[in-house]
Write a protein that holds these residues in place. Structure first.
Motif, mmCIF file in Angstrom:
data_model
loop_
_atom_site.group_PDB
_atom_site.id
_atom_site.type_symbol
_atom_site.label_atom_id
_atom_site.label_comp_id
_atom_site.label_asym_id
_atom_site.label_seq_id
_atom_site.Cartn_x
_atom_site.Cartn_y
_atom_site.Cartn_z
ATOM 1 N N GLN A 163 0.820 -1.211 0.000
ATOM 2 C CA GLN A 163 0.000 0.000 0.000
ATOM 3 C C GLN A 163 0.857 1.265 0.000
ATOM 4 O O GLN A 163 0.532 2.255 -0.656
ATOM 5 N N ILE A 164 1.950 1.229 0.749
ATOM 6 C CA ILE A 164 2.860 2.380 0.795
ATOM 7 C C ILE A 164 3.448 2.644 -0.586
ATOM 8 O O ILE A 164 3.509 3.788 -1.057
ATOM 9 N N GLY A 198 2.751 5.874 -3.992
ATOM 10 C CA GLY A 198 3.782 6.691 -4.620
ATOM 11 C C GLY A 198 5.070 6.812 -3.837
ATOM 12 O O GLY A 198 5.953 7.593 -4.206
ATOM 13 N N TYR A 199 5.202 6.047 -2.759
ATOM 14 C CA TYR A 199 6.419 6.092 -1.947
ATOM 15 C C TYR A 199 7.479 5.145 -2.513
ATOM 16 O O TYR A 199 7.159 4.086 -3.059
ATOM 17 N N THR A 200 8.720 5.526 -2.320
ATOM 18 C CA THR A 200 9.852 4.700 -2.729
ATOM 19 C C THR A 200 10.513 4.113 -1.500
ATOM 20 O O THR A 200 10.862 4.853 -0.565
ATOM 21 N N LEU A 201 10.681 2.802 -1.491
ATOM 22 C CA LEU A 201 11.332 2.156 -0.357
ATOM 23 C C LEU A 201 12.798 2.586 -0.291
ATOM 24 O O LEU A 201 13.520 2.525 -1.278
ATOM 25 N N LEU A 248 10.751 -1.089 7.836
ATOM 26 C CA LEU A 248 10.990 -0.480 6.530
ATOM 27 C C LEU A 248 10.802 1.030 6.633
ATOM 28 O O LEU A 248 10.066 1.525 7.488
ATOM 29 N N SER A 249 11.483 1.752 5.752
ATOM 30 C CA SER A 249 11.303 3.202 5.631
ATOM 31 C C SER A 249 11.136 3.527 4.159
ATOM 32 O O SER A 249 11.689 2.856 3.279
ATOM 33 N N ALA A 250 10.335 4.569 3.893
ATOM 34 C CA ALA A 250 10.052 4.966 2.513
ATOM 35 C C ALA A 250 9.861 6.469 2.455
ATOM 36 O O ALA A 250 9.494 7.104 3.454
ATOM 37 N N VAL A 251 10.103 7.059 1.280
ATOM 38 C CA VAL A 251 9.963 8.510 1.109
ATOM 39 C C VAL A 251 9.162 8.804 -0.152
ATOM 40 O O VAL A 251 9.111 8.007 -1.097
ATOM 41 N N ARG A 252 8.521 9.947 -0.124
ATOM 42 C CA ARG A 252 7.867 10.495 -1.305
ATOM 43 C C ARG A 252 8.350 11.929 -1.412
ATOM 44 O O ARG A 252 7.981 12.779 -0.600
#
Length: 309
Positions: A87-88, A92-95, A131-135
């Motif tokens: 879902q993340i 539109g988020y990038t791991l 996990l971490s992700a950014v948009r």
């Protein structure tokens, strides 16, 4: 004229508020805490513990920290994390980084990153995923999932510009696999109730220490119990009849317990640090050693439930 209309329409569309995208936790999840800081900074982990610290990227904005507890589930940490990860990414988020317990740095990673304090969040340092992700340019999310003896925990930390629409956490209707209720007189029910149980059908001939190949239902049940309770450990304790010296029988019973332990590890995939093997020799009989039936009953291996890891 048409170009002007298209331009006006584009401006209107861009001016419309963008609704937050849902991030669904399982239906059996119960929210434990929610802490919102209108303007704060968050150190987003981007790599495992490097021997000195957990490498992180500092992101400023509105920080929302939520924790959820999931009771009565047999789901693994990966079963909990994978749908949220999908879902993340769909939002539109990038791991940036993902890992599990030892790969993250175990104890050092857990205490080198931000965790909502207990009892709102529980982290078993031997059984968690992160996990971490950014948009880009200024939105981030981190996800931490762990299992304890009786429940699983989920921590979600989100950062976005103040007032900006972003991910919103909601409860999904999809249920996780439930932990099966043991039958009243089953091996696992007796183990949970009494704290110990004799493993049936693990017969050893007098003086023998080898466990015959093939399926042993009691070991399959024990392995299933350990997989459903990842925070628990057991001790396998071997016992003998009274033929021979005490010292020889203690060594023999320890080797028998070791053979059962090896089967649990090699065939059923149980982690080595969750199973101990010891021997009592003939010091704890369950029947008289004066009869063949009694001696056979005394040649056994018991599983003893230990404290949580």
């Amino acid at each position: 004229m048409i170009c002007r209309f298209v331009l006006i329409l584009a401006v209107v569309v861009l001016a419309l508020p963008v609704s937050a995208q849902p991030l669904s936790v399982p239906s059996s999840a119960r929210q434990v805490s929610s802490r919102v800081s209108p303007l704060d900074s968050y150190a987003l982990p981007v790599a495992p513990f490097d021997g000195q610290a957990v490498p992180a990227r500092t992101i400023e904005g509105a920080v929302d920290r939520q924790t959820w507890r999931v009771d009565g589930t047999a789901a693994t940490t990966l079963q909990l994390l994978a749908p949220l990860r999908d879902q993340i990414q769909a939002a539109g988020y990038t791991l940036v980084f993902q890992c599990r317990d030892r790969e993250c740095g175990g104890f050092d990673f857990r205490f080198g990153t931000e965790i909502v304090p207990a009892p709102d969040m529980h982290v078993d340092i031997r059984n968690y995923r992160f996990l971490s992700a950014v948009r880009e340019p200024d939105k981030a999310v981190s996800l931490l999932v762990s299992r304890g003896r009786n429940a699983a925990y989920i921590q979600i930390i989100r950062v976005a510009p103040p007032g900006a629409a972003d991910l919103r956490v909601e409860v999904d209707q999809q249920a996780l696999p439930a932990e099966p209720a043991p039958e009243a007189n089953s091996l696992t029910a007796r183990l949970a109730q009494d704290g110990h149980v004799i493993l049936k059908n693990l017969d050893f001939a007098s003086g023998a220490e080898t466990l015959e190949p093939g399926h042993h239902d009691s070991l399959a049940q024990l392995a299933a119990y350990l997989r459903a309770h990842p925070g628990q450990r057991i001790a396998l304790v071997g016992h003998t009849d009274s033929a021979g010296s005490l010292q020889n029988n203690i060594e023999l019973s320890r080797r028998r317990a070791g053979a059962v332990r090896a089967r649990l590890l090699q065939v059923h995939g149980i982690a080595p640090d969750r199973v101990e093997a010891e021997g009592m020799g003939y010091l704890a009989p369950v029947a008289s050693n004066l009869t063949p039936e009694g001696r056979e009953a005394n040649r056994r291996v018991e599983a003893i439930l230990l404290s949580d890891r």
